[in-house]
Scaffold this motif. Sequence first.
Motif, PDB file in Angstrom:
ATOM      1  N   ARG A   1      -5.693   0.778  -2.322  1.00  0.00           N
ATOM      2  CA  ARG A   1      -5.375   1.524  -3.545  1.00  0.00           C
ATOM      3  C   ARG A   1      -6.055   2.894  -3.576  1.00  0.00           C
ATOM      4  NH1 ARG A   1      -7.070  -2.343  -7.599  1.00  0.00           N
ATOM      5  NH2 ARG A   1      -9.105  -1.632  -6.922  1.00  0.00           N
ATOM      6  N   ASP A   2      -7.334   2.908  -3.163  1.00  0.00           N
ATOM      7  CA  ASP A   2      -8.089   4.154  -3.208  1.00  0.00           C
ATOM      8  C   ASP A   2      -8.538   4.529  -1.792  1.00  0.00           C
ATOM      9  OD1 ASP A   2      -9.722   6.246  -3.676  1.00  0.00           O
ATOM     10  OD2 ASP A   2     -11.238   5.126  -4.806  1.00  0.00           O
ATOM     11  N   PRO A   3      -7.758   5.355  -1.097  1.00  0.00           N
ATOM     12  CA  PRO A   3      -8.068   5.660   0.306  1.00  0.00           C
ATOM     13  C   PRO A   3      -9.453   6.279   0.509  1.00  0.00           C
ATOM     14  CG  PRO A   3      -5.823   6.311  -0.199  1.00  0.00           C
ATOM     15  CD  PRO A   3      -6.462   5.938  -1.502  1.00  0.00           C
ATOM     16  N   GLU A   4     -10.019   6.929  -0.527  1.00  0.00           N
ATOM     17  CA  GLU A   4     -11.370   7.506  -0.403  1.00  0.00           C
ATOM     18  C   GLU A   4     -12.405   6.444  -0.028  1.00  0.00           C
ATOM     19  OE1 GLU A   4     -12.618  10.785  -1.050  1.00  0.00           O
ATOM     20  OE2 GLU A   4     -10.520  11.393  -0.960  1.00  0.00           O
TER      21      GLU A   4
ATOM     22  N   ASN B   1      -2.929  10.744   0.165  1.00  0.00           N
ATOM     23  CA  ASN B   1      -4.374  10.538   0.287  1.00  0.00           C
ATOM     24  C   ASN B   1      -4.734   9.776   1.560  1.00  0.00           C
ATOM     25  OD1 ASN B   1      -4.847  11.900  -2.054  1.00  0.00           O
ATOM     26  ND2 ASN B   1      -4.888  10.073  -3.345  1.00  0.00           N
ATOM     27  N   LEU B   2      -3.937   8.778   1.868  1.00  0.00           N
ATOM     28  CA  LEU B   2      -4.195   7.986   3.073  1.00  0.00           C
ATOM     29  C   LEU B   2      -4.121   8.845   4.319  1.00  0.00           C
ATOM     30  CD1 LEU B   2      -2.298   4.587   2.819  1.00  0.00           C
ATOM     31  CD2 LEU B   2      -4.670   4.934   3.521  1.00  0.00           C
ATOM     32  N   VAL B   3      -3.060   9.635   4.411  1.00  0.00           N
ATOM     33  CA  VAL B   3      -2.874  10.469   5.603  1.00  0.00           C
ATOM     34  C   VAL B   3      -4.034  11.471   5.724  1.00  0.00           C
ATOM     35  CG1 VAL B   3      -1.395  12.260   6.614  1.00  0.00           C
ATOM     36  CG2 VAL B   3      -0.382  10.134   5.769  1.00  0.00           C
TER      37      VAL B   3
ATOM     38  N   ASP C   1      -3.296  -5.011  -1.170  1.00  0.00           N
ATOM     39  CA  ASP C   1      -3.430  -4.742  -2.603  1.00  0.00           C
ATOM     40  C   ASP C   1      -4.462  -5.678  -3.234  1.00  0.00           C
ATOM     41  OD1 ASP C   1      -2.035  -7.077  -2.455  1.00  0.00           O
ATOM     42  OD2 ASP C   1      -0.376  -6.456  -3.722  1.00  0.00           O
ATOM     43  N   ILE C   2      -5.357  -6.193  -2.398  1.00  0.00           N
ATOM     44  CA  ILE C   2      -6.429  -7.069  -2.881  1.00  0.00           C
ATOM     45  C   ILE C   2      -7.738  -6.576  -2.249  1.00  0.00           C
ATOM     46  CG2 ILE C   2      -6.096  -8.819  -1.055  1.00  0.00           C
ATOM     47  CD1 ILE C   2      -6.355 -10.899  -3.453  1.00  0.00           C
TER      48      ILE C   2
ATOM     49  N   THR D   1       0.830  -1.210   0.000  1.00  0.00           N
ATOM     50  CA  THR D   1       0.000   0.000   0.000  1.00  0.00           C
ATOM     51  C   THR D   1       0.863   1.257   0.000  1.00  0.00           C
ATOM     52  OG1 THR D   1      -1.732  -1.183   1.193  1.00  0.00           O
ATOM     53  CG2 THR D   1      -1.830   1.210   1.298  1.00  0.00           C
ATOM     54  N   LEU D   2       1.973   1.211   0.720  1.00  0.00           N
ATOM     55  CA  LEU D   2       2.782   2.423   0.913  1.00  0.00           C
ATOM     56  C   LEU D   2       3.787   2.678  -0.206  1.00  0.00           C
ATOM     57  CD1 LEU D   2       3.627   1.948   4.707  1.00  0.00           C
ATOM     58  CD2 LEU D   2       1.831   3.339   3.703  1.00  0.00           C
ATOM     59  N   ALA D   3       4.186   1.606  -0.891  1.00  0.00           N
ATOM     60  CA  ALA D   3       5.288   1.757  -1.845  1.00  0.00           C
ATOM     61  C   ALA D   3       4.887   1.299  -3.245  1.00  0.00           C
ATOM     62  CB  ALA D   3       6.489   0.947  -1.372  1.00  0.00           C
ATOM     63  N   HIS D   4       5.581   1.845  -4.225  1.00  0.00           N
ATOM     64  CA  HIS D   4       5.442   1.360  -5.602  1.00  0.00           C
ATOM     65  C   HIS D   4       6.154   0.011  -5.720  1.00  0.00           C
ATOM     66  CE1 HIS D   4       3.737   4.947  -7.445  1.00  0.00           C
ATOM     67  NE2 HIS D   4       4.598   5.693  -6.782  1.00  0.00           N
TER      68      HIS D   4
END
Length: 267
Positions: A244-247, A35-37, A177-178, A20-23
Amino acid sequence: MNDRKISDKQRIVIKLGTSTLAHKTGKLNIRRMTNLVRVISDLHNSGRDIIIVSSGAQGLGSGKLGLREKPKDIRMKQAVAAIGQCELMHIYDNMFEKYSITVAQILLTKMIINNPNHCANFKNTIESLMGLGVIPIVNENDAIAIDELELEIGENDSLSALVAQLAGADLLLILSDIDGLYSDDPRSNPDAERIMVVDEITPEIERIAGGAGTSLGTGGMTTKISAAKIATEAGIDMVIMNGRDPEKLYDLFEDKEIGTIFRANKK
Ligand code: GLU
């Protein structure tokens, strides 16, 4: 009755994994983190207690040293973790500061978790930090714990469940990531369906989890099921969802059908 009620959860442990945090390069995913923060700060501002369990020390340490991949040698792993943990907290501190939120670092080892006195200290510190409106950020103390003496927990899925238990959380939220637990591996079976609610971790649930893995993280789905066992047996609901999408966290807290919820065992 809504059997996926999340909106009333008050103390939440959020586990953020490396995927989640890294590419895929191992470098920080700046957009995702930003976005997460922002969303986590908003959840915190809505009056919820938030505790983060964050991976990324070894990944960021390797990146800072310009290494192409994480070292395999134990001593180097430990050195890299020591470097990366510092970098990780520096990033969190800067990002949360934008929303006037203070963060704190707590590093755990298996030895601390197994020791009742140390556990009591951990709980007291968490309560004090919660009272101060601070977000604790927990990781395993990899600079100390990666060794042959079995001091390590080894992966942060189980660590986050133990933290949720000790901190008296009512929700453990694992961002991965799932999208959740599937009836089969969704990468190889297009007919695989996301399971919305797991009421009991049966051998069948363990079997289907065994096949699915995430690409970058340490654990894959198997360690998430171990975490779910610890959490649900401690009376804590656990959700696995895509980071992936923190929203989507807003949707989750509006009781929309996001991720898979493992419901707490009723005592
Ligand atoms: N503690 C490790 C780190 O910060 C991560 C363990 C995990 O990803 O589960 O690099």
